[in-house]
Motif scaffolding. Structure first.
Motif, mmCIF file in Angstrom:
data_model
loop_
_atom_site.group_PDB
_atom_site.id
_atom_site.type_symbol
_atom_site.label_atom_id
_atom_site.label_comp_id
_atom_site.label_asym_id
_atom_site.label_seq_id
_atom_site.Cartn_x
_atom_site.Cartn_y
_atom_site.Cartn_z
ATOM 1 N N GLY A 4 1.268 -1.310 0.059
ATOM 2 C CA GLY A 4 0.393 0.192 0.097
ATOM 3 C C GLY A 4 0.990 1.401 -0.127
ATOM 4 N N LEU A 5 2.179 1.285 -0.867
ATOM 5 C CA LEU A 5 2.619 2.271 -0.494
ATOM 6 C C LEU A 5 2.477 3.108 -1.910
ATOM 7 C CD1 LEU A 5 6.605 0.703 -0.370
ATOM 8 C CD2 LEU A 5 4.567 1.924 1.869
ATOM 9 N N LEU A 6 2.166 4.093 -1.985
ATOM 10 C CA LEU A 6 2.351 5.227 -2.679
ATOM 11 C C LEU A 6 3.478 5.613 -4.203
ATOM 12 C CD1 LEU A 6 0.017 7.911 -0.300
ATOM 13 C CD2 LEU A 6 -0.837 6.258 -1.760
ATOM 14 N N PRO A 7 2.460 4.952 -5.275
ATOM 15 C CA PRO A 7 4.178 5.180 -5.974
ATOM 16 C C PRO A 7 4.524 6.725 -6.404
ATOM 17 C CG PRO A 7 2.053 4.389 -7.003
ATOM 18 C CD PRO A 7 1.576 4.360 -5.319
ATOM 19 N N HIS A 8 3.762 7.813 -6.344
ATOM 20 C CA HIS A 8 3.916 9.053 -6.608
ATOM 21 C C HIS A 8 5.537 9.884 -5.776
ATOM 22 C CE1 HIS A 8 0.583 9.743 -4.969
ATOM 23 N NE2 HIS A 8 1.109 11.154 -4.788
ATOM 24 N N ARG A 9 5.667 9.121 -4.670
ATOM 25 C CA ARG A 9 5.937 9.763 -3.529
ATOM 26 C C ARG A 9 7.494 8.746 -3.458
ATOM 27 N NH1 ARG A 9 3.618 12.305 1.184
ATOM 28 N NH2 ARG A 9 2.170 13.536 0.335
ATOM 29 N N PHE A 18 4.311 10.389 5.356
ATOM 30 C CA PHE A 18 3.125 10.158 5.009
ATOM 31 C C PHE A 18 1.860 10.617 6.714
ATOM 32 C CE2 PHE A 18 -1.738 8.977 3.195
ATOM 33 C CZ PHE A 18 -1.191 9.939 2.172
ATOM 34 N N GLY A 19 1.763 9.590 6.769
ATOM 35 C CA GLY A 19 0.951 9.763 8.103
ATOM 36 C C GLY A 19 1.016 11.032 8.925
ATOM 37 N N GLU A 71 2.445 13.577 7.752
ATOM 38 C CA GLU A 71 2.447 14.879 6.898
ATOM 39 C C GLU A 71 0.086 15.346 7.263
ATOM 40 O OE1 GLU A 71 2.928 14.549 2.918
ATOM 41 O OE2 GLU A 71 1.378 15.838 2.186
ATOM 42 N N TYR A 102 12.272 5.570 -5.295
ATOM 43 C CA TYR A 102 10.495 5.328 -5.317
ATOM 44 C C TYR A 102 10.596 3.872 -5.085
ATOM 45 C CZ TYR A 102 10.202 10.583 -6.880
ATOM 46 O OH TYR A 102 9.981 11.597 -6.734
ATOM 47 N N ASP A 109 8.568 2.012 -6.503
ATOM 48 C CA ASP A 109 9.622 1.014 -7.321
ATOM 49 C C ASP A 109 10.497 0.221 -7.288
ATOM 50 O OD1 ASP A 109 9.766 2.907 -9.077
ATOM 51 O OD2 ASP A 109 8.068 2.822 -10.121
ATOM 52 N N GLN A 110 11.650 0.992 -7.288
ATOM 53 C CA GLN A 110 12.190 0.505 -6.845
ATOM 54 C C GLN A 110 13.549 -0.077 -6.380
ATOM 55 O OE1 GLN A 110 13.303 5.610 -7.161
ATOM 56 N NE2 GLN A 110 15.206 5.275 -9.105
ATOM 57 N N ARG A 149 6.577 3.114 8.252
ATOM 58 C CA ARG A 149 5.395 4.674 8.102
ATOM 59 C C ARG A 149 3.984 3.834 9.095
ATOM 60 N NH1 ARG A 149 1.447 3.917 2.864
ATOM 61 N NH2 ARG A 149 0.971 2.039 3.661
#
Ligand SMILES: Nc1ncnc2c1ncn2[C@@H]1O[C@H](COP(=O)(O)OP(=O)(O)O)[C@@H](O)[C@H]1O
Ligand SMILES: [Mg+2]
Lengths: 381, 664
Positions: free
Chosen positions: A139-144, A152-153, A155, A184, A186-187, A200
């Motif tokens: 459930g990670l956000l791929p654009h961050r 994130f939490g 924020e 990122y 996906d890396q 997180r």
């Protein structure tokens, strides 16, 4: 799993801990929880339909009973494992705790507070500060970037940028990912991604951590590494953890208490030893059949009362030592093993008992915990 | 398995009887036609009660607009705002002057897609100026931008709403579905009545036409955001707004970018056509050139439209790809090129500023492209070519035209026009019933009866004849190319660029080659429609055949089938649903060209619509013709769409059957 079992034996302190805290209030208390998916949900309370089996219920109403009348308590600081086959309702159950899925009936208490009565704002507050969840597919956000995912939490709950990044940085090193903050998701490899998920969840310093099959998507080797990581973190940060898994070995390795689910129902609850020694029905027996008893059971479960004529100079071990760790000692000494706690002799274990445990020939009834002390309170079922 | 076999057998039993039914139906139709030929026909009348009623209705609406303040206030406000938006944007473009517009576009192109796109913008806009079409191009651009601005401002939020609320989805989706099969010109009528003709109406019509794409694609993007990401955000206590802002919008960014891209392309294809309702821009150049049959001038204006379409497409497409924050490779590449990229961007920004300064200092010079520069034109060579074709190839093209006209179009037209109207309606209803079920039959009959009621039966039959011929040619060519492309990767690769380009071009452009070869006539309109409709048919046929499960083909090969046998016995039958879908799409596309066909000699309904907009007296006729065309479209759509749907279900069962056989 062998090393894992050794790890467990080496860090086994949980029985005492839960015993210590058994008198206090449970962190989470679930009573009579139901979740029904489908059109029947709104008008189901008190209906005789609830008596039907799942299959009949689906036939009659077109709805699914995903969780059926589940009750349990989770003590502060323990690792509480929910285990069951796929489709048994584990994910639904754990989501009901924070109302990511709205329960149909029943009660969920967090430190005595009724979660189902919380309004939207209160619920958000609970999710922001008291709970954190780790997901099977991360459930990670791929654009961050990784660091922003971890923060994130924080924020979301409005913490200033500098402090949340500092905190996220700390979490990054806590899970052993120094230097990856700028990447990122996906890396990263799957195992590393789940470390980010862990970080997180830890970042918000929650009281309760919820894990929904966090390692099922990982390779076996990575999975074991991550399990040890959770044990280590549990040791270091001492959170209450609710851990969902379909893997019995994982359940036995991590759990202070294990609940086994089937068709949305709890079929057995107890310590790992209790489950292995006394499977409540064939379903559980099937699960534990292939588990080497000597890897799970402790000396407490096979010792007998000491007699006058027992030699007083046999090898000594604590009652919560796993059987397989004493094999060597038993093999090299012809005297029975003395089970000792705080200088007090609790009982003795004959070599024959050890051999039987290894051979897996323990019949229920033959195995009884020593009567000095029960290994822990049995959760309500 | 037994039940399945039984069901299968049952289907086959049913499948036999339609053939006899079809034969009976055909024989009966022929018999009835022979008996009742030239009776019950409804010849065209110049002026009818219906047209007069429409004229009166329009006068009434005008009256209401004049005398009922709230109505006129609202309409004037909308019209005024739209007009203001258009004038402001045009004012900015004109005020910037051509050097600044070119410099800024190059800057944007480079920022969006690197030097290729930057160069494309630079050279493309340069050609617009050189063609001496700068001013009309800017007008077209201004209408497009104004419409897209509104489309996106309203469409994206609506798309989000559709994605999030089931109720909104239930209300909005059916409306979008109807809008989708409406041909472009059908949008004109209501808005002309409400807002008159001119730039404001052009913007409004364009906006209404392009907004559904913005809604649909945005909704698609938001719904495509992984549930796991949303759930994770919710588990951390996000509010609905935080989920939208921090998770859904960023993750849907690329798709929303593509929504904007699609909206722009649709808007551009509409803007050119709005010349029919007096919309400004390049469409005017084309219509004027068509009126004097200056093919060379049409070529220039058509080229300008193509250039604008390509620039807008590439720049927005590249920009939306750049928005795809998810691709790691894209990020790495961007990082590697960062420094030189910044330098070029800085340089282009400076050039833009300089050009703007230039416009401020010398507004007249920057306002018009200098004559020496604006000297590019393809008029002479194109007209020479046309002359040459007329002199040397006309025996061929005219021969073809006359042969097809005399041998195919005219006979079909004659049969349709001399048939009793009830026979045509009955045959349409029967076909719909056979292919698509009772519901479709009822809709078909009602739609066709509606045309009778509108007193445009005769013109509708003329148009129907052209549509049928155009569809048949389209399907023949489309299926041939599609099959070739499906059987050979080389062919597929060769036709792909043409298919892609065809999707970018506004429908108007397709008139040009038809005109060059055949000069205005019914046949010319048919050719234009065929060129317009073939690409999507090729695409559908190729995809349909390529999607035939590999296992089936292997099975065929294993039993020693030749390539042709594979095609005939396995690929085509299995791909039948896709082929029928292609038929349906082909018909819809052909119908969409009917009005434009009216501009190049198509006559009948298309011409009625065009003259309805041109002359106030003919408004009633134009409106009735427009509605007739929509009704004709609905009837044809129902007849053919149901067929495709039914077969698609069949395919599902067939695929299931294949699996059953494969799994035991
Ligand atoms: N959103 C849903 N709608 C309908 N049924 C659901 C939904 N989520 C889960 N279920 C059903 O509830 C049951 C339990 O599912 P789940 O909690 O995901 O099980 P597990 O996590 O143990 O695999 C399954 O039968 C599943 O099909
Ligand atoms: Mg699950």
């Amino acid at each position: 799993m062998q090393t894992a079992q050794v790890d467990r034996a080496a860090t086994t302190t949980h029985d005492d801990r839960t015993a210590d805290r058994a008198t206090g209030q449970p962190t989470i208390s679930v009573r009579g929880l139901w979740k029904i998916f489908g059109p029947a949900e709104p008008k189901i309370a008190g209906s005789p339909l609830l008596e039907l089996t799942n299959a009949e219920f689906r036939l009659r109403t077109g709805s699914t009973i995903a969780v059926r009348d589940v009750s349990f308590d989770v003590s502060p600081g323990e690792v509480f494992v929910v285990m069951g086959l796929s489709g048994s309702g584990k994910s639904t159950l754990v989501r009901c705790l924070t109302r990511l899925i709205e329960p149909t009936l029943g009660q969920v208490l967090l430190d005595g507070e009724d979660i189902r009565a919380a309004d939207e704002q209160r619920l958000r507050e609970l999710r922001r500060r008291r709970f954190a969840m780790v997901f099977q597919h991360f459930g990670l956000l791929p654009h961050r970037r990784v660091i922003d995912n971890i923060a994130f939490g924080l924020e979301i709950r409005g913490e200033p940028k500098a402090s949340r990044l500092a905190r996220a940085d700390k979490m990054l090193s806590l899970v052993g990912l120094e230097g990856y903050g700028g990447q990122y998701p996906d890396q990263l490899s799957g195992g590393m991604q789940q470390r980010v998920g862990l970080a997180r969840a830890l970042a918000g310093d929650p009281e309760v951590m919820l894990f929904d099959e966090p390692f099922s998507a990982l390779d076996p080797l990575i999975r074991r590494e991550m399990q040890n990581e959770v044990l280590r973190l549990h040791h270091e940060v001492g959170k209450t953890m609710i851990f969902i898994t379909h893997d019995l070995a994982e359940a036995l390795k991590l759990g202070d208490h294990v609940v086994i689910m089937r068709n949305g129902q709890v079929v057995q609850a107890g310590s790992p030893q209790e489950l292995v020694a006394h499977p409540a029905d064939d379903y559980v027996a099937d699960f534990v059949r292939d588990v080497p008893k000597s890897h799970v059971l402790t000396l407490r479960w096979i010792m007998r009362d000491a007699r006058e004529d027992d030699p007083a100079d046999g090898p000594e071990f604590g009652p919560d030592t796993v059987i397989r760790t004493v094999i060597h000692a038993a093999a090299t000494s012809d005297k029975p093993i003395r089970v000792v706690e705080a200088g007090r002799l609790l009982g003795v274990v004959d070599r024959a008992h050890i051999l039987e445990a290894i051979a897996g020939h323990l019949e229920p009834g033959q195995v009884e915990p020593g009567r000095v002390e029960e290994p822990g309170p049995t959760p309500a079922t | 398995m037994t039940a399945g076999t039984l069901a299968l057998r049952g289907r086959r039993a049913v499948a036999l009887s339609p053939r006899t039914t079809w034969l009976a139906l055909g024989a009966m139709s022929v018999a009835l036609y022979l008996v009742f030929r030239d009776q019950w026909i409804l010849p065209h009348e110049r002026d009818t009660a219906v047209f007069q009623a429409f004229n009166a209705a329009r006068d009434n609406i005008d009256e209401v607009k004049r005398t009922v303040p709230p109505v006129s206030l609202v309409l004037d406000a909308i019209r005024g705002t739209t007009d203001w938006l258009y004038t402001t944007i045009l004012g900015i473009l004109v005020g910037l002057g051509w050097p600044a517009v070119i410099a800024l576009s190059t800057f944007l192109g480079y920022a969006a897609g690197g030097w290729r796109t930057g160069l494309l913008a630079l050279s493309g806009l340069g050609v617009l100026g050189a063609l001496d079409l700068w001013d009309p191009s800017m007008k077209t651009l201004a209408v497009t931008l104004a419409a897209v601005l509104v489309s996106v401002a309203i469409g994206v939020p609506l798309g989000i709403l559709v994605a999030k609320s089931n109720r909104a989805r239930a209300v909005i989706t059916p409306i979008l579905d109807v809008l989708q099969i409406m041909p472009q010109y059908a949008y004109f009528i209501p808005f002309v009545v409400l807002f008159g003709i001119g730039a404001a109406s052009a913007v409004i019509v364009t906006f209404v036409y392009s907004m559904p794409a913005a809604i649909r694609i945005t909704a698609l993007g938001i719904r495509g955001v992984p549930a796991a990401s949303v759930e994770a955000a919710e588990s951390l206590g996000s509010t609905a707004g935080q989920v939208l802002r921090k998770v859904e919008l960023p993750l849907a960014r690329k798709t929303i970018g593509l929504a904007v891209n699609q909206t722009i392309m649709l808007a551009l294809s509409m803007v050119v056509i709005t010349v029919v309702i007096d919309g400004p821009g390049l469409g005017e150049n084309i219509i004027k050139a068509i009126q004097v049959l200056n093919v060379g001038a049409i070529f220039d204006a058509g080229l300008a439209i193509v250039i604008m379409a390509i620039i807008l497409d590439r720049v927005t497409e590249q920009a939306s790809l750049r928005l795809d924050s998810r691709s790691g490779a894209g990020r790495a590449g961007a990082a590697r090129r960062r420094l030189p990229r910044r330098l070029v961007l800085g340089g282009l920004a400076l050039a833009s500023l300089g050009a703007i300064g230039l416009s401020a200092i010398a507004p007249t010079w920057a306002g018009t492209v200098p004559e020496e520069f604006a000297s590019l034109t393809f008029r002479e060579p194109v007209n020479d070519l046309v002359d040459w074709i007329q002199a040397n190839l006309y025996f061929l093209t005219i021969g073809l035209k006359d042969a097809v006209t005399a041998g195919v179009i005219s006979p079909i037209e004659k049969v349709l026009r001399s048939s009793p109207f009830w026979l045509v309606i009955a045959i349409g209803g029967a076909m719909a019933a056979m292919l698509s079920g009772l519901r479709a039959a009822v809709i078909t009959v009602v739609a066709l009866a509606g045309i009778v009621g509108l007193q445009l039966w005769d013109h509708s039959m003329v148009t129907l004849a052209s549509v049928l011929v155009a569809t048949a040619i389209t399907l023949g060519i489309g299926a041939l190319i599609g099959i070739l492309a499906a059987s050979s990767d080389a062919v597929s690769r060769a036709v792909r660029p043409f298919l892609d380009a065809a999707q970018t071009l506004p429908a108007f452009v397709y008139l040009l080659p038809a005109l060059v070869l055949f000069s205005p006539s019914r046949f010319t309109a048919i050719v234009a429609a065929v060129i317009f409709a073939v690409p999507p048919v090729v695409r559908l046929v190729e995809t349909g055949i390529r999607l035939v499960p590999e296992t089936l083909i292997e099975a065929g090969r294993a039993s020693g089938a030749t390539r042709l046998q594979l095609l005939r016995k396995i690929q085509l039958p299995v791909a039948r649903p896709a082929l029928l879908l292609a038929t349906n799409q082909g018909i819809i596309m052909v119908l969409g060209m009917v009005v434009l066909g009216g501009l190049v000699g198509g006559g009948a309904l298309g011409f009625d619509v065009v003259s309805g907009f041109a002359q106030r007296r003919d408004f009633g006729l134009g409106l009735a013709a427009g509605i007739s065309m929509v009704l004709l479209g609905i009837a044809l759509d129902r007849i053919s769409q149901g067929a495709g749907r039914r077969r698609l279900e069949d395919l599902g069962e067939r695929a299931a059957k294949v699996q059953v056989h494969a799994t035991p």
